[in-house]
Structures are given as structure tokens and as C-alpha cells.
Design a protein around this motif. Structure first.
Motif, short mmCIF file in Angstrom:
data_model
loop_
_atom_site.label_atom_id
_atom_site.label_comp_id
_atom_site.label_asym_id
_atom_site.label_seq_id
_atom_site.Cartn_x
_atom_site.Cartn_y
_atom_site.Cartn_z
N ILE A 149 -9.48 2.51 -17.66
CA ILE A 149 -9.14 3.80 -17.05
C ILE A 149 -9.41 4.89 -18.08
O ILE A 149 -8.97 4.79 -19.23
CB ILE A 149 -7.66 3.82 -16.63
N ILE A 150 -10.13 5.94 -17.67
CA ILE A 150 -10.49 7.01 -18.60
C ILE A 150 -9.86 8.33 -18.19
O ILE A 150 -9.90 8.72 -17.03
CB ILE A 150 -12.03 7.17 -18.69
N TYR A 151 -9.25 8.97 -19.18
CA TYR A 151 -8.82 10.37 -19.04
C TYR A 151 -9.67 11.18 -20.01
O TYR A 151 -9.75 10.86 -21.19
CB TYR A 151 -7.34 10.53 -19.40
N ALA A 152 -10.32 12.24 -19.51
CA ALA A 152 -11.12 13.10 -20.37
C ALA A 152 -10.69 14.54 -20.14
O ALA A 152 -10.86 15.08 -19.05
CB ALA A 152 -12.61 12.93 -20.06
N ARG B 287 1.98 -2.74 -21.12
CA ARG B 287 1.41 -3.22 -22.39
C ARG B 287 0.93 -4.66 -22.34
O ARG B 287 0.07 -5.05 -23.15
CB ARG B 287 2.41 -3.03 -23.53
N ASP B 288 1.46 -5.49 -21.43
CA ASP B 288 1.03 -6.88 -21.37
C ASP B 288 -0.04 -7.14 -20.31
O ASP B 288 -0.51 -8.27 -20.16
CB ASP B 288 2.24 -7.79 -21.09
N ALA B 289 -0.43 -6.10 -19.59
CA ALA B 289 -1.46 -6.25 -18.55
C ALA B 289 -2.84 -6.04 -19.15
O ALA B 289 -2.99 -5.32 -20.14
CB ALA B 289 -1.20 -5.24 -17.43
N PRO B 290 -3.87 -6.64 -18.58
CA PRO B 290 -5.25 -6.47 -19.10
C PRO B 290 -5.85 -5.13 -18.66
O PRO B 290 -6.89 -5.07 -18.01
CB PRO B 290 -5.99 -7.66 -18.48
N ILE B 291 -5.17 -4.07 -19.01
CA ILE B 291 -5.56 -2.72 -18.62
C ILE B 291 -5.64 -1.85 -19.87
O ILE B 291 -4.76 -1.89 -20.73
CB ILE B 291 -4.52 -2.12 -17.63
N GLU B 292 -6.70 -1.06 -19.96
CA GLU B 292 -6.94 -0.21 -21.13
C GLU B 292 -7.04 1.25 -20.67
O GLU B 292 -7.76 1.56 -19.73
CB GLU B 292 -8.23 -0.65 -21.80
N ILE B 293 -6.30 2.13 -21.33
CA ILE B 293 -6.34 3.56 -21.02
C ILE B 293 -6.99 4.29 -22.19
O ILE B 293 -6.50 4.23 -23.31
CB ILE B 293 -4.92 4.11 -20.76
N ILE B 294 -8.10 4.95 -21.91
CA ILE B 294 -8.84 5.68 -22.94
C ILE B 294 -8.62 7.18 -22.75
O ILE B 294 -8.88 7.71 -21.66
CB ILE B 294 -10.34 5.36 -22.88
N LEU B 295 -8.12 7.84 -23.77
CA LEU B 295 -7.83 9.28 -23.72
C LEU B 295 -8.84 10.00 -24.59
O LEU B 295 -8.84 9.90 -25.81
CB LEU B 295 -6.41 9.56 -24.21
N ILE B 296 -9.74 10.75 -23.94
CA ILE B 296 -10.82 11.46 -24.63
C ILE B 296 -10.50 12.95 -24.65
O ILE B 296 -10.25 13.55 -23.60
CB ILE B 296 -12.17 11.24 -23.93
N GLY B 297 -10.52 13.55 -25.83
CA GLY B 297 -10.27 14.98 -25.92
C GLY B 297 -9.44 15.35 -27.12
O GLY B 297 -9.20 14.53 -28.02
N ASP B 298 -8.97 16.57 -27.12
CA ASP B 298 -8.18 17.08 -28.24
C ASP B 298 -7.23 18.14 -27.71
O ASP B 298 -7.31 18.55 -26.56
CB ASP B 298 -9.10 17.68 -29.31
N GLY B 299 -6.34 18.58 -28.56
CA GLY B 299 -5.39 19.61 -28.16
C GLY B 299 -4.17 19.60 -29.06
O GLY B 299 -4.01 18.70 -29.91
#
Length: 414
Positions: free
Chosen positions: A237-240, A260-272
Motif C-alpha cells: 500500500i502506497i501513500y504519496a 504488524r503481523d500481517a503480510p502487508i507493507e505500507i510505504i509513506l513517500i514524501g516529507d513534511g
């Protein structure tokens, strides 16, 4: 593309402190508008800040250089130096005022040497620069369009807790109402904002939302299913976007703790301004990955690698009707299911058109549940969501349609 010879003599100034070119992180709406207008033989100049809002760094000007003009695809792009800041404190207001001072100086210099524009387009949230531009336009009898991206100063009250009776807020409110009342047209990006601006004095209101360039954001198949073909990659899952208070990524981190134990990855792209705090909060979580901001031109490639796109905002009343998230429409165009915590119009659109799953903002347990639900959803259902999103992008949010509508607005002043 057929060029309109009747528009040759039209000269436009676009004023937005936060406008970016595609090689920079952040929205490129005004670059693409300017490029389109230039192709129609309009003469276009853009005035923006050299200080990038995403990276909080200078990118164009060097040393003590205060102004720089570049010609980019027949667009005259004027970069103005501003006072830098890292956090949303008093320095942010100095940053806004410094842009206005340099804008005034630069515009006066241009007015002495060059013909004035026929139309000025100024955009919020830089309310002070927009108000200054309105006065300039009225003094020289120039048509003025006010574009409402963020509703200031109301957002300062609802998000920042500012006192609406303070002198600063009362001055900003006066500027806002004057902009609505005396603009020749008001463009709103969020459909729900139309009633708000009309109730505050706007007469001619046009809805021209954010939207993807369908030539860059091609519909693409979902990645190879992580649950098949012995794939070891997690569901991605991507947040940009921005990492600020308004984005409430704390809510996302808390949902990630639950998952946290699920095979799910959250990618947070950006700054602030909140990124360092978020990185610290997520310390030890293997399912949360932070990445630096990327240019708009690279967004389609990155987002294509996702199984779903995340849109996150804080629980603020104004966001229920006054927001038009760029990345949402990018996800539509690419054919990616959406996970959203934006209340009101945005969540309703996603649910009504079966483009993804939604949760109320500020509820990490509910967010964790819909993320898990999306992960467990059969691929064929997520493909349906992607197709529905693409259809909406083509029928309503296509940037080509929006640019043509903006051009028609400009032609209506002839």
C-alpha cells in the motif's frame, strides 16, 4: 492539437507560490495549465517560489539571487526567493509575506518594461498574494480569476486551532470575502466548496477539480498477486504526499501497529514537518517504510507497483467538502483500488462508485480493518475497483477536460 488564432493577444499571469515544474516534488497543476495555454498561443507567465514546500529547500536560485526567469516550453517561469522555514510556526508567515514583497517588486519592474496581462489567475492557500494580485488587477482593469485550492483562513481555525476573533484571522477573513466578491470568476477544486464560496459573496463559480494527465497515468494491471506464484513480497500500500498535521499519518502508524503481523507493507513517500516524529513513532515496525519525496514525473512508475493507494486526512469538518486530493485521481487513472480516511464527499465518491474502501478519519482500528479487508479481497474484485476508478478519471477528472474547461472560462472574458 488545433491552435486558436483568436487567442494570440491574450496574456496570462498565473500566481501561485507553491507551483512546481514536473521535475520537482508536489503538484504540477499550474505547470500543465500553463503548458496547455501556451500551446493555444496564449502568452503565459508563472510566478512561484523557489523554496519547495515538500523538501523545504531551495532548488533554482543560487546564493543571494532573488529572481530568476526561465523559459520552459514557451512558458515564462519566474522564480522568487522567499524566507525559509521548517515548521509551521511564525516563520511560515514570514515566508508568505516575503513572497508577496518580492512578487510586488517583480511585477512593478515588469509593468515598467512590458505590456500588462489581460488576465491574472491567483491561487490559494497564498491568500495574501492573491489579495495583492486582486488589487493590482483592479487598478489596471485586468480580469481576475481566484482559484480556491484550500479554504483559508477557515482551515487555520479547524486544523490549527487559531482564534477566529484574532486580528490576523479577521484580516485574512476580510481578504477572503473580498476575493470572492470582486473576482471576475472563482474556480473551486472541490465540488463541495461551491456552496461555501457562494455564501461568502462569490458570483461566478466554476468547478474545475484536480485530475490526472491520462497520457502519463496509463491504466495498468495490478502487480503479480503476492499470495500466489510463491511470491514472497507483501501486499503493498502506497501513500504519496505531505507529512503534516492535516494528513494525520499518526492514524496510519497506529493502524500499522495493529497489522504488524500481517503480510502487508505500507510505504509513506514524501516529507513534511511531522515526518521526524512519524519515523520515531514507527520505530521497530517492519511493515512501515518511509521514502523521500519524488518528482511528479516519477509518481506513475512508483504507484504502479502498489496493490492499493492510501489517501489520509485528519478529522476536520472542512475536509468533508473542501478538498480535491491529487493522488486520489492519480490512483483512479492508474486503476488502483483506494483506501481512504477522508470524510464527506471523497469517501462518498469512493463508496458509491465501488473504487475502494473507506474509514472515518482518526480511527486506526477501523483503518486496520479495511486494509486487511482489501488484502483479503479477491483479485478480480480489486480489478473491478480499478476499472471503475479509470472510468471516473476518463469521464470526469481527465486533466485534458479540465484544461479545456479552463480555456473556455478564459475565452468567456473576450
Amino acid at each position: 492539437m488545433t491552435k486558436n488564432k483568436n487567442l494570440k493577444k491574450i496574456k496570462i499571469w498565473i500566481i501561485n507560490q507553491f507551483a512546481n515544474t514536473p521535475d520537482m516534488p508536489g503538484g504540477s497543476r499550474h505547470y500543465e495549465l500553463a503548458e496547455y495555454f501556451a500551446k493555444q498561443n496564449l502568452e503565459v507567465e508563472v510566478f512561484s517560489s523557489d523554496f519547495n514546500l515538500s523538501t523545504r529547500n531551495y532548488s533554482k536560485l543560487r546564493n543571494f539571487q532573488y529572481f530568476k526567469t526561465e523559459e520552459i516550453k514557451k512558458i515564462k517561469w519566474n522564480w522568487l526567493r522567499v524566507y525559509p522555514y521548517k515548521k509551521n510556526n511564525w516563520k511560515r508567515y514570514v515566508n508568505l509575506v516575503s513572497f508577496c514583497v518580492n512578487l510586488l517588486i517583480w511585477n512593478l519592474l515588469k509593468a515598467l518594461k512590458n505590456p500588462l496581462p489581460n488576465i491574472v489567475i491567483a491561487s490559494s492557500p497564498q491568500l495574501i498574494a492573491a489579495y495583492q494580485s486582486l488589487i493590482f488587477a483592479k487598478l489596471f482593469r485586468i480580469k481576475f480569476i481566484f482559484e480556491v485550492r484550500d479554504i483559508w483562513p477557515q482551515i487555520l481555525v479547524e486544523l490549527g486551532g487559531s482564534n477566529p476573533k484574532s486580528l490576523l484571522l479577521r484580516i485574512l477573513k476580510l481578504m477572503e470575502v473580498e476575493l470572492y466578491k470582486y473576482s471576475d470568476a472563482v474556480v473551486v477544486l472541490a465540488k463541495g466548496a461551491k456552496n461555501y464560496v457562494e455564501s461568502n459573496g462569490a458570483k461566478k463559480v466554476v468547478w474545475l477539480p484536480n485530475g490526472p494527465n491520462l497520457k502519463d497515468f496509463h491504466f495498468s494491471s495490478l502487480p503479480v498477486e503476492p499470495k500466489t506464484f510463491n511470491s514472497k513480497r507483501p501486499f503493498r500500500i502506497i501513500y504519496a504526499g505531505a507529512h503534516g498535521l492535516a494528513n494525520d499519518l499518526n492514524n496510519v502508524i497506529e493502524a500499522a501497529v495493529i497489522l504488524r503481523d500481517a503480510p502487508i507493507e505500507i510505504i509513506l513517500i514524501g516529507d513534511g514537518p511531522e515526518k521526524n516524529k512519524l519515523v520515531y513513532k514507527a520505530k521497530g515496525l517492519k511493515n512501515v517504510i518511509f521514502k523521500s519525496p519524488i518528482s511528479k514525473s516519477k509518481i506513475p512508475i512508483i504507484m504502479k507497483g502498489s496493490d492499493a493507494i492510501l489517501i489520509s486526512l485528519k478529522d476536520v469538518q472542512l475536509f468533508k467538502y473542501g478538498i480535491s486530493p491529487n493522488k486520489l485521481y492519480d490512483a483512479y487513472a492508474l486503476g488502483r483500488p483506494v483506501i481512504s480516511t477522508v470524510g464527506g464527499f471523497v469517501n462518498q465518491e469512493i463508496e458509491n462508485n465501488y473504487i475502494g474502501f473507506t474509514a472515518e478519519p482518526g480511527k486506526p482500528e477501523r483503518l486496520a480493518k479495511i486494509i486487511e479487508r482489501m488484502y483479503k479481497l479477491p483479485r478480480v474484485e480489486r480489478e473491478k475497483m480499478g476499472i471503475m476508478g479509470r472510468q471516473l478519471a476518463e469521464n470526469i477528472y481527465s486533466r485534458e477536460k479540465i484544461r479545456k474547461s479552463f480555456l473556455n472560462l478564459i475565452k468567456s472574458f473576450k
